[in-house]
Design a protein around this motif. Structure first.
Motif, PDB file in Angstrom:
ATOM      1  N   UNK A 210      43.903   1.802  -4.672  1.00  0.00           N
ATOM      2  CA  UNK A 210      43.114   2.933  -4.192  1.00  0.00           C
ATOM      3  C   UNK A 210      43.184   3.111  -2.683  1.00  0.00           C
TER       4      UNK A 210
ATOM      5  N   UNK B 285      46.273   4.995  -2.027  1.00  0.00           N
ATOM      6  CA  UNK B 285      46.202   6.376  -2.526  1.00  0.00           C
ATOM      7  C   UNK B 285      45.262   7.246  -1.708  1.00  0.00           C
ATOM      8  N   UNK B 286      44.354   6.605  -0.993  1.00  0.00           N
ATOM      9  CA  UNK B 286      43.489   7.349  -0.076  1.00  0.00           C
ATOM     10  C   UNK B 286      44.313   8.050   0.998  1.00  0.00           C
TER      11      UNK B 286
ATOM     12  N   UNK C 104      37.846  13.480  -6.951  1.00  0.00           N
ATOM     13  CA  UNK C 104      38.556  12.280  -7.394  1.00  0.00           C
ATOM     14  C   UNK C 104      39.314  11.625  -6.241  1.00  0.00           C
TER      15      UNK C 104
ATOM     16  N   UNK D 195      48.808  14.138 -10.331  1.00  0.00           N
ATOM     17  CA  UNK D 195      47.879  14.305  -9.211  1.00  0.00           C
ATOM     18  C   UNK D 195      46.635  13.442  -9.434  1.00  0.00           C
ATOM     19  N   UNK D 196      46.178  13.431 -10.675  1.00  0.00           N
ATOM     20  CA  UNK D 196      44.980  12.656 -11.018  1.00  0.00           C
ATOM     21  C   UNK D 196      45.166  11.179 -10.674  1.00  0.00           C
ATOM     22  N   UNK D 197      46.243  10.592 -11.198  1.00  0.00           N
ATOM     23  CA  UNK D 197      46.436   9.151 -11.012  1.00  0.00           C
ATOM     24  C   UNK D 197      46.872   8.781  -9.598  1.00  0.00           C
ATOM     25  N   UNK D 198      47.409   9.764  -8.860  1.00  0.00           N
ATOM     26  CA  UNK D 198      47.831   9.465  -7.493  1.00  0.00           C
ATOM     27  C   UNK D 198      46.675   9.640  -6.514  1.00  0.00           C
ATOM     28  N   UNK D 199      45.481   9.973  -7.038  1.00  0.00           N
ATOM     29  CA  UNK D 199      44.317  10.144  -6.165  1.00  0.00           C
ATOM     30  C   UNK D 199      43.615   8.799  -5.956  1.00  0.00           C
ATOM     31  N   UNK D 200      42.847   8.744  -4.888  1.00  0.00           N
ATOM     32  CA  UNK D 200      42.204   7.484  -4.506  1.00  0.00           C
ATOM     33  C   UNK D 200      41.417   6.865  -5.661  1.00  0.00           C
ATOM     34  N   UNK D 201      40.637   7.703  -6.380  1.00  0.00           N
ATOM     35  CA  UNK D 201      39.804   7.165  -7.452  1.00  0.00           C
ATOM     36  C   UNK D 201      40.366   7.479  -8.840  1.00  0.00           C
TER      37      UNK D 201
ATOM     38  N   UNK E 266      42.190   5.905 -10.709  1.00  0.00           N
ATOM     39  CA  UNK E 266      42.246   4.822 -11.707  1.00  0.00           C
ATOM     40  C   UNK E 266      40.948   4.045 -11.732  1.00  0.00           C
TER      41      UNK E 266
END
Ligand SMILES: Nc1ncnc2c1ncn2[C@@H]1O[C@H](COP(=O)(O)OP(=O)(O)O)[C@@H](O)[C@H]1O
Ligand SMILES: [Mg+2]
Lengths: 295, 408
Positions: free
Chosen positions: A70, A73-74, A101, B223-229, B231
């Motif tokens: 994370x 990905x931030x 998200x 896009x969903x999984x590459x976002x900070x949260x 996962x």
């Protein structure tokens, strides 16, 4: 602020999609240039931690990005090649959802989304449903989405595919605008997309990075000379068979050809400076020629 | 995040249609549940709220402890009506007029039919008319006697000795004489609720099936999984959105349905034992009407929660909603096919399948016993414990599963 890729490899059954790639990327715009199937998407998906490599490593400031999770990905903004969205969301809802998200605080998300919508020219239609948008608008929404968290690393996979020439120009300008103080990696199989905006170009072929450098470095490294000459129509086939021809133009006196050749193809031929497109053709040969038709 | 997840679910055209269908089902269930008639003094059927009021008033006159006095009175009243000229007449309308007078004691009369029946499994509508006398002691004892006889004859091989003893003890434990009241509201609400829940569970399944798979279906997963949260929190938001959708919609439906039916038919008799009503006479659980109804609601909720959770898990695992939406359908329809398999153990298993939760009213009447922890139990407590436990596991599993998939 460096993204280091070492010996990165990914195979799908019998295809080596990414084959021992190594490179170091810092701030600036990088153009990842390669024909379809070269492995660009696979490479980018690994950079976005969506795909685990078979071997090799990707490090951000020395830490493995897969271990960072994370935290990495931030810093990341990603526009996938096959950009999907939620058809029944309005553009605004979509951005606010992605912002959530990405862990943005709601108040900040709202402000920042507004600013981005203005920048990509979607503010006036922010209440429209995503499914009603044109291809160009969707891509712009995609860019806005990727920019929401003000990413250090922005990865755009074929952002201009399917756009008309006007939208493409607009897109190039937009990318130049947002490229400041971050790492932008942009893949394409269309040379003109990145010729002017990319500081460095990574030429990818069969899963390998065959050549990297600035446009000038790449053109300078071309071992063959570019020639411009005019031939009769009857002779066209002969030249197409014996030389790599990067451009054909009909003129009043016959057909004007742009030929890549170490030696002078004919007495009247005039040497010309090589462009990035010529380099691309030189490396990808026939395959690249096919793609050029759509320019 | 949760807000947007729910919005994603209900903003789909399919989601809207599903919600519309739910409202329609709710309206139909409410309508059917309260469709009660009253036969007036002219022998004609009346429907509607006024009819309910008249029926209620007629039966309320007989409310109270069903002791010797009340039982005798009801029995004599039945004989009197049966021998009235209207009842003996050849004319249908005259008969209906007689029936009109019978309505007040109709339920008590039915209980007499049950109690004095020839066998545990038989029921004779006209029995009360033929009996010459009744008394409260027999009335309550017959219930145990018939069970005992049945266990010694027809059901001899169906139960172990311990089970037989357990059932008889349960029957004997019923507090008598019990309280009798007008319980139509509870009975009807219980009867028509399963239809609503079965449709609801399928529609809920359809709604929640998309929570995980929509990312893949719309190709938005990258896009969903590459976002900070993407996962962590965003995945748990999906799990929570599913839970909230099921809980919110279920209780909204159950609440509207119960409020309407009980307001229309009356909520009298909440503290009557279920045995004080024809449908519950043989029941071996000691519950009041109100408790039984709460159990029906809880069972329905647990059923929806479990089946929706399973749907979501399948959708998280397969990344598609196709197989997932089949889960509730399978759960509702498969058991009736399985019941063709004749095996003693089969029925014991069938009664523990999740579809039984959706119809707790019927499940309360099943005579299957399970030895657990050195003691015998009916299916109801086991169902509640089993599916609460499974639901507690299912939802966290979705989280693990969806995260895991995301790395391929
Ligand atoms: N999920 C996959 N399964 C099997 N093969 C794949 C998969 N993704 C990509 N490939 C193969 O890997 C190679 C590189 O594909 P890709 O990375 O999409 O190239 P590009 O983006 O440059 O067009 C292609 O030969 C493609 O067929
Ligand atoms: Mg690609």
């Amino acid at each position: 602020m460096l993204l280091e890729v070492t010996e990165l490899t990914k195979a799908f059954r019998d295809t080596m999609a990414v084959d021992h790639i190594s490179c170091t990327l810092g701030n600036g715009v990088y153009g990842l240039l390669g024909v379809n199937g070269a492995g660009k998407t696979t490479f980018m998906r690994m950079l976005c931690t969506l795909l685990l490599p078979d071997s090799g490593a990707i490090r951000w400031e020395g830490s493995d990005i897969f271990s960072m999770g994370g935290a990495y990905r931030k810093l990341l903004g990603y526009l996938p090649q096959d950009f999907g969205y939620y058809p029944d969301f309005t553009i605004q809802d979509y951005l606010l959802y992605i912002a959530s998200i990405k862990g943005l605080r709601p108040a900040y998300a709202k402000k920042h989304a507004e600013q981005l919508l203005q920048q990509v020219g979607l503010w006036d239609i922010r209440k429209q449903k995503m499914k009603k948008l044109s291809g160009g608008m969707k891509r712009r929404a995609g860019i806005a989405q990727a920019m929401l968290n003000d990413p250090q690393i922005l990865i755009l996979d074929e952002p201009t595919a399917g756009l008309d020439p006007r939208e493409r120009i607009r897109f190039r300008n937009l990318i130049s605008e947002i490229a400041d103080k971050r790492l932008v990696l942009l893949s394409t199989h269309i040379v003109s997309d990145i010729e002017y905006i990319a500081g460095e170009i990574l030429l990818m072929k069969d899963g390998k990075l065959t050549l990297t450098g600035t446009t000038q470095e790449l053109t300078a490294s071309m071992p063959e000379q570019v020639w411009r000459c005019t031939v009769q129509r009857e002779q066209l086939d002969h030249y197409l068979q014996h030389y790599q021809v990067s451009n054909i133009r009909n003129t009043a006196d016959g057909v004007e050809l742009r030929i890549l050749s170490a030696s002078c193809p004919m007495a009247e031929a005039v040497p010309e400076p090589a462009t990035l497109e010529d380099v691309f053709l030189y490396h990808f040969g026939e395959k690249a020629g096919a793609d050029h038709d759509i320019l | 995040m949760i807000f947007y997840e729910i919005k994603k679910t209900v903003s789909r055209t399919g989601g809207r249609i599903a919600l519309g269908l739910l409202l329609f089902t709710l309206a139909v269930s409410c309508f059917l549940a309260v469709r009660v008639y009253y036969v007036n003094e002219e022998g004609a059927r009346e429907y509607g709220y006024s009819a309910v009021q008249k029926l209620r008033a007629a039966q309320k006159e007989w409310a109270g402890a069903l002791d010797e006095e009340r039982l005798q009175a009801a029995f004599q009243e039945n004989i009197r009506i049966r021998h009235s000229p209207e009842a003996l007449s050849e004319d249908i309308t005259e008969n209906n007029i007689a029936f009109s007078r019978l309505q007040g004691i109709f339920e008590i009369r039915s209980l007499i039919n049950e109690s004095y029946a020839e066998g545990f499994r038989s029921y004779d509508y006209y029995l009360a008319d033929r009996l010459t006398s009744v008394n409260a002691a027999d009335f309550y004892q017959n219930r145990v006697r018939l069970l005992r006889e049945w266990l010694e004859t027809d059901a001899k091989d169906q139960f172990t000795e311990a089970e037989k003893a357990w059932l008889i003890r349960r029957y004997e434990e019923l507090d008598t004489p019990f309280f009798y009241d007008y319980v139509k509201g509870w009975r009807r609400a219980m009867e028509y609720f399963p239809t609503l829940v079965m449709l609801a569970v399928m529609i809920l399944g359809y709604l929640v099936a998309g929570i995980f798979s929509c990312e893949y279906q719309s190709k938005a997963e990258a896009v969903f999984f590459a976002s900070a949260y993407g996962r962590s929190r965003a995945v748990s938001a999906k799990v929570k959105a599913g839970l909230l959708t099921v809980t919110g919609i279920y209780w909204a439906l159950a609440g509207c349905y119960s409020a309407f039916v009980l307001a229309f038919l009356g909520a009298d008799g909440a503290s009557c034992p279920v045995q004080a009503d024809l449908g519950g006479w043989k029941c071996f659980y000691h519950l009041t009407m109100g408790q039984a109804y709460v159990l029906v609601l809880l069972g329905g909720y647990l059923g929806c929660l479990f089946l929706s959770g399973l749907t979501m898990l399948v959708s998280a695992k397969t990344r598609s909603s196709v197989a997932a939406v089949m889960v509730p359908f399978g759960a509702v329809f498969l058991p009736s096919f399985l019941s063709f398999i004749q095996h003693p153990l089969m029925n014991h298993i069938l009664v523990l399948l999740p579809n039984r939760l959706l119809d707790m009213g019927t499940t309360l009447g099943y005579f299957y016993l399970y030895p657990v922890g050195g003691q015998l139990h009916g299916a109801v407590p086991l169902l509640l414990i089993l599916y609460t436990a499974l639901s507690l596991v299912l939802y966290p599993m979705q989280y693990v599963e969806y995260r895991r998939l995301s790395k391929k």
